[in-house]
Design a protein around this motif. Structure first.
Motif, PDB file in Angstrom:
ATOM      1  N   ARG A 107      -0.103 -33.139 -13.225  1.00  9.57           N
ATOM      2  CA  ARG A 107      -0.324 -31.836 -12.590  1.00  9.57           C
ATOM      3  C   ARG A 107      -1.777 -31.401 -12.754  1.00  9.57           C
ATOM      4  O   ARG A 107      -2.358 -30.801 -11.846  1.00  9.57           O
ATOM      5  CB  ARG A 107       0.602 -30.780 -13.191  1.00  9.57           C
ATOM      6  N   ALA A 108      -2.375 -31.691 -13.904  1.00  9.04           N
ATOM      7  CA  ALA A 108      -3.790 -31.358 -14.119  1.00  9.04           C
ATOM      8  C   ALA A 108      -4.676 -32.179 -13.179  1.00  9.04           C
ATOM      9  O   ALA A 108      -5.633 -31.652 -12.598  1.00  9.04           O
ATOM     10  CB  ALA A 108      -4.183 -31.600 -15.579  1.00  9.04           C
ATOM     11  N   ALA A 109      -4.356 -33.457 -13.012  1.00  8.13           N
ATOM     12  CA  ALA A 109      -5.125 -34.301 -12.080  1.00  8.13           C
ATOM     13  C   ALA A 109      -4.956 -33.785 -10.652  1.00  8.13           C
ATOM     14  O   ALA A 109      -5.923 -33.744  -9.874  1.00  8.13           O
ATOM     15  CB  ALA A 109      -4.674 -35.757 -12.184  1.00  8.13           C
ATOM     16  N   PHE A 110      -3.741 -33.386 -10.299  1.00 15.66           N
ATOM     17  CA  PHE A 110      -3.510 -32.822  -8.972  1.00 15.66           C
ATOM     18  C   PHE A 110      -4.301 -31.529  -8.785  1.00 15.66           C
ATOM     19  O   PHE A 110      -4.931 -31.323  -7.745  1.00 15.66           O
ATOM     20  CB  PHE A 110      -2.019 -32.571  -8.744  1.00 15.66           C
ATOM     21  N   ALA A 111      -4.291 -30.652  -9.784  1.00 20.05           N
ATOM     22  CA  ALA A 111      -5.016 -29.378  -9.688  1.00 20.05           C
ATOM     23  C   ALA A 111      -6.509 -29.620  -9.486  1.00 20.05           C
ATOM     24  O   ALA A 111      -7.161 -28.931  -8.682  1.00 20.05           O
ATOM     25  CB  ALA A 111      -4.770 -28.521 -10.922  1.00 20.05           C
ATOM     26  N   ALA A 112      -7.055 -30.604 -10.189  1.00 18.38           N
ATOM     27  CA  ALA A 112      -8.475 -30.927 -10.026  1.00 18.38           C
ATOM     28  C   ALA A 112      -8.750 -31.437  -8.612  1.00 18.38           C
ATOM     29  O   ALA A 112      -9.730 -31.033  -7.971  1.00 18.38           O
ATOM     30  CB  ALA A 112      -8.901 -31.957 -11.066  1.00 18.38           C
ATOM     31  N   TRP A 113      -7.894 -32.323  -8.122  1.00 15.19           N
ATOM     32  CA  TRP A 113      -8.060 -32.846  -6.760  1.00 15.19           C
ATOM     33  C   TRP A 113      -7.864 -31.735  -5.746  1.00 15.19           C
ATOM     34  O   TRP A 113      -8.631 -31.607  -4.787  1.00 15.19           O
ATOM     35  CB  TRP A 113      -7.062 -33.978  -6.513  1.00 15.19           C
TER      36      TRP A 113
END
Length: 155
Positions: A107-113
């Motif tokens: 979810r953190a990687a998605f939020a950054a993207w």
């Protein structure tokens, strides 16, 4: 042994934790016109968001069913109507060597993207929110409650 020709995931596959506490296989590769191709980041995250929504719906529906008086088996059986066909696995059932992504991490990687690509996923997120609300209403009906009475356990 036979299975549906659509029941496969291309290698390499990785496992992603979802709201129901299970880990679902997901690949960045897809079958297309007889060959393999890489998914775009948009499609990769859309797939994960769909799995997340369906996993959450299943968890919430089973909770609702149990709360309405069903036993575990009955809640499982009715939950099938609002569940994805994707198979989730308990962490202990996954062989070592597969990449594992905890929900908070992916979810953190998605939020950054997403911060640079909001225009690519805003409509997907809106549709998924609407779908989740409709699945909640279906679960309420299966639990013999008014859809207006449906309250998510976490909301």
């Amino acid at each position: 042994m036979s299975s549906s020709p659509d029941d496969f995931i291309l290698k390499p596959l990785e496992f992603y934790e979802m709201p129901d506490g299970l880990w679902y296989p997901h690949s960045r590769r897809m079958w297309s016109d007889g060959g393999q191709e890489d998914q775009s980041d948009r499609n990769h995250y859309a797939g994960l968001l769909i799995l997340e929504m369906m996993s959450s719906v299943k968890r919430d529906a089973r909770h609702l069913f149990r709360k309405s008086g069903m036993d575990r088996l009955g809640a499982y059986q009715k939950g099938i109507y609002v569940s994805t066909s994707a198979r989730g696995f308990h962490r202990s059932r996954i062989d070592e060597g597969f990449p594992m992504h905890a929900r908070q991490d992916w979810r953190a990687a998605f939020a950054a993207w997403r911060s640079d690509h909001a225009n690519e996923v805003t409509e997907i997120e809106r549709i998924l929110a609407d779908a989740q609300a409709n699945y909640g209403k279906m679960a309420a009906l299966l639990a013999d409650q008014s859809p207006a009475e449906f309250k998510r356990p976490d909301g």
